[in-house]
Design a protein around this motif. Structure first.
Motif, mmCIF file in Angstrom:
data_model
loop_
_atom_site.group_PDB
_atom_site.id
_atom_site.type_symbol
_atom_site.label_atom_id
_atom_site.label_comp_id
_atom_site.label_asym_id
_atom_site.label_seq_id
_atom_site.Cartn_x
_atom_site.Cartn_y
_atom_site.Cartn_z
ATOM 1 N N THR A 52 0.836 -1.202 0.000
ATOM 2 C CA THR A 52 0.000 0.000 0.000
ATOM 3 C C THR A 52 0.873 1.256 0.000
ATOM 4 O OG1 THR A 52 -1.739 -1.162 1.194
ATOM 5 C CG2 THR A 52 -1.800 1.239 1.239
ATOM 6 N N ALA A 53 1.885 1.230 0.841
ATOM 7 C CA ALA A 53 2.784 2.383 0.917
ATOM 8 C C ALA A 53 3.499 2.584 -0.417
ATOM 9 C CB ALA A 53 3.799 2.180 2.032
ATOM 10 N N GLN A 54 3.857 1.477 -1.046
ATOM 11 C CA GLN A 54 4.516 1.589 -2.347
ATOM 12 C C GLN A 54 3.598 2.251 -3.364
ATOM 13 O OE1 GLN A 54 6.011 -2.550 -3.079
ATOM 14 N NE2 GLN A 54 7.621 -1.392 -4.101
ATOM 15 N N ARG A 55 2.348 1.826 -3.355
ATOM 16 C CA ARG A 55 1.429 2.408 -4.325
ATOM 17 C C ARG A 55 1.182 3.881 -4.052
ATOM 18 N NH1 ARG A 55 -3.304 0.678 -4.489
ATOM 19 N NH2 ARG A 55 -3.419 -1.097 -3.072
ATOM 20 N N ALA A 56 1.390 4.258 -2.807
ATOM 21 C CA ALA A 56 1.226 5.674 -2.475
ATOM 22 C C ALA A 56 2.468 6.467 -2.862
ATOM 23 C CB ALA A 56 0.939 5.832 -0.994
ATOM 24 N N GLY A 57 3.505 5.782 -3.301
ATOM 25 C CA GLY A 57 4.672 6.490 -3.795
ATOM 26 C C GLY A 57 5.890 6.452 -2.904
ATOM 27 N N PHE A 58 5.860 5.626 -1.856
ATOM 28 C CA PHE A 58 7.032 5.535 -0.996
ATOM 29 C C PHE A 58 8.018 4.521 -1.552
ATOM 30 C CE2 PHE A 58 3.824 7.319 1.746
ATOM 31 C CZ PHE A 58 4.529 8.222 2.527
ATOM 32 N N THR A 59 9.294 4.810 -1.443
ATOM 33 C CA THR A 59 10.313 3.846 -1.850
ATOM 34 C C THR A 59 10.466 2.826 -0.732
ATOM 35 O OG1 THR A 59 12.129 4.996 -0.804
ATOM 36 C CG2 THR A 59 11.570 5.680 -3.028
ATOM 37 N N LEU A 60 11.090 1.732 -1.033
ATOM 38 C CA LEU A 60 11.326 0.716 -0.009
ATOM 39 C C LEU A 60 12.215 1.283 1.094
ATOM 40 C CD1 LEU A 60 11.769 -2.503 -2.151
ATOM 41 C CD2 LEU A 60 9.715 -1.532 -1.114
ATOM 42 N N ASP A 61 13.130 2.118 0.743
ATOM 43 C CA ASP A 61 13.977 2.768 1.737
ATOM 44 C C ASP A 61 13.152 3.603 2.703
ATOM 45 O OD1 ASP A 61 16.440 1.776 1.203
ATOM 46 O OD2 ASP A 61 17.349 3.689 0.649
#
Lengths: 169, 169
Positions: A52-61
């Motif tokens: 979900t966080a990835q889809r919101a635009g956060f990188t794995l870092d």
DNA sequence: CCTAACGTTGAAGGTAGCTTTAAGGTCAAG
DNA sequence: CTTGACCTTAAAGCTACCTTCAACGTTAGG
């Protein structure tokens, strides 16, 4: 639960889950005597959170630094700050996209607006000159971590040739 | 003009120009007797065109297939088609961005809406559950070549450590 | 004549986020 | 006892777009 089941429940591939562990995004899990990883139920939620966080635009870092060791105890201030900055990033991107869009629309119009007495070659030259002339301030995006969308948010990064079915939702 | 001057005029690095030539984006240029590449004035315009197209979201591959050997003779139909599709891509992206944005805004609100009688841990659980529950239809982006923005459109892909000054626009 | 700035090449490196491969070990069913 | 589905690892590969490096040749200025 073993990694295969977790993969099914979360919609991720086992390799991806192992990868997340390797880069320290998931803490090292318990192993059975035979070496197999064994996950608690909560793992499904953690993976859901990550995608979900990835889809919101956060990188794995970014996700790694935000994720608390314990899902119940977040760093409230840091989290809010990150969310707020990510929204700002998105808005910056929206502005750039809007700019690109009108740029393309104007280009189409310009191409079609060929004067009757002008041949195609000359029109091409006219359009080109116009286009290269109008380079506005290029919307200075200040935030450096624009990493929204692209591959990450694409349908599925398909390997050359064949496609996989792989859940991935 | 030699490659250094072209680099200065276009704002690209010499290595980038050579790279473009290598991948067939630029046709092989004339050489002086000493082996130095020598460019016509027009090259500045071609490079400007390429970077402009990149900022509009075209990949180098797309640009290569669209660029005619002669700047005056375009494949009108193919070009218009590509432009139209790129606009559609942008609009799809815009929709996803808008969705991400409201998602984040709602998340912030939800975090702050902690009932007075609930402690932080319970609130964290409440928010998490809410968040993972609402996974709408995920805006099915149909076009496959969403390659807008990201690094390409970033400030400058900075190598680890030091920064370079390099024109870049 | 020396030096600095420029040019040349091919090959390798870097980013982000995975997947794929190779080479094996484990386990349940038939 | 074999088959097939699962698990393990380290290492390499993939994409897009370049940059950096090594090792070398050329040229203009002082």
């Amino acid at each position: 639960m073993k990694i295969g089941e977790l993969a099914r429940l979360s919609g991720l591939t086992p390799s991806r889950i192992r990868f997340y562990e390797r880069i320290g995004l998931l803490k090292t899990v318990d192993r059975r005597p035979n070496g197999y990883r064994t996950y608690p139920q909560q793992a499904v939620m953690i993976l859901g959170l990550i995608t979900t966080a990835q889809r919101a635009g956060f990188t794995l870092d970014e996700i790694r630094t935000l994720l608390p060791p314990d899902l119940e105890h977040w760093d409230h201030a840091t989290l809010m700050d990150a969310l707020t900055r990510k929204i700002a990033d998105i808005e910056a991107l929206q502005a750039r996209l809007a700019q690109s869009r009108v740029h393309l629309l104007r280009l189409i119009e310009d191409i079609q607006a060929r004067p009757d007495d002008m041949d195609c070659a000359a029109n091409a030259h006219r359009v080109l000159t116009n286009m290269l002339a109008e380079q506005p301030e290029a919307l200075d995006v200040t935030s450096d971590d624009i990493r929204l969308l692209d591959k990450t948010n694409r349908r599925q990064s398909v390997s050359p040739g064949r496609r996989k079915k792989m859940a991935s939702r």
